[in-house]
Design an enzyme around this catalytic site. Structure first.
Site, PDB file in Angstrom:
ATOM      1  N   HIS A  82       1.795   5.003  -2.554  1.00 38.45           N
ATOM      2  CA  HIS A  82       2.249   6.470  -2.485  1.00 38.45           C
ATOM      3  C   HIS A  82       3.541   6.915  -2.752  1.00 38.45           C
ATOM      4  O   HIS A  82       3.896   8.154  -3.058  1.00 38.45           O
ATOM      5  CB  HIS A  82       1.891   6.704  -1.003  1.00 38.45           C
ATOM      6  CG  HIS A  82       0.595   6.364  -0.321  1.00 38.45           C
ATOM      7  ND1 HIS A  82      -0.503   7.326  -0.807  1.00 38.45           N
ATOM      8  CD2 HIS A  82       0.102   5.487   0.484  1.00 38.45           C
ATOM      9  CE1 HIS A  82      -1.873   6.724  -0.417  1.00 38.45           C
ATOM     10  NE2 HIS A  82      -1.302   5.701   0.592  1.00 38.45           N
ATOM     11  N   HIS A  97       0.823  -1.173  -0.005  1.00 43.09           N
ATOM     12  CA  HIS A  97      -0.017  -0.054   0.024  1.00 43.09           C
ATOM     13  C   HIS A  97       0.852   1.448   0.133  1.00 43.09           C
ATOM     14  O   HIS A  97       0.769   2.175  -0.711  1.00 43.09           O
ATOM     15  CB  HIS A  97      -1.098   0.117   1.097  1.00 43.09           C
ATOM     16  CG  HIS A  97      -1.678   1.110   1.451  1.00 43.09           C
ATOM     17  ND1 HIS A  97      -3.064   1.507   0.813  1.00 43.09           N
ATOM     18  CD2 HIS A  97      -1.562   2.418   2.178  1.00 43.09           C
ATOM     19  CE1 HIS A  97      -3.300   2.429   0.848  1.00 43.09           C
ATOM     20  NE2 HIS A  97      -2.647   3.411   1.687  1.00 43.09           N
ATOM     21  N   GLU A  98       1.817   1.342   0.848  1.00 42.98           N
ATOM     22  CA  GLU A  98       2.596   2.728   0.951  1.00 42.98           C
ATOM     23  C   GLU A  98       3.597   2.564  -0.066  1.00 42.98           C
ATOM     24  O   GLU A  98       3.988   3.661  -0.695  1.00 42.98           O
ATOM     25  CB  GLU A  98       3.593   2.300   2.232  1.00 42.98           C
ATOM     26  CG  GLU A  98       2.806   2.560   3.662  1.00 42.98           C
ATOM     27  CD  GLU A  98       1.748   3.568   3.487  1.00 42.98           C
ATOM     28  OE1 GLU A  98       1.760   4.561   3.266  1.00 42.98           O
ATOM     29  OE2 GLU A  98       0.630   3.388   4.495  1.00 42.98           O
TER      30      GLU A  98
END
Length: 83
Positions: free
Chosen positions: A75, A71-72
């Protein structure tokens, strides 16, 4: 013997190595970023050349750290490639 993949121990070092290898395959550039440990996963960028991710590890539950890094990484990829 464990009968389910999640009913075993996953050493932190191996979780980190696995998650980072996938992040790199997604395109995360370790020359311009890094992965650290924290209580709650997050991503922060200071510049396109200094993008940091964190995750937490639980040796009895693999998905937390691995999916946190995935997920990170989303970003982080944006931040490393933003013009």
């Amino acid at each position: 013997a464990p009968t389910h993949i999640f009913e075993q121990t996953f050493p932190k070092e191996k979780q980190r190595a696995f998650a980072l290898s996938i992040a790199e395959r997604f395109g995360f550039d370790l020359q311009r970023g890094r992965l650290d440990e924290s209580h709650h996963p997050f991503e922060i960028s200071f510049t396109r050349n200094d993008v940091r991710m964190t995750t937490r590890y639980n040796e009895r539950y693999l998905p937390g750290a691995v999916f946190g890094v995935f997920h990170e990484t989303g970003h982080a990829l944006y931040e490393q490639n933003v013009d």
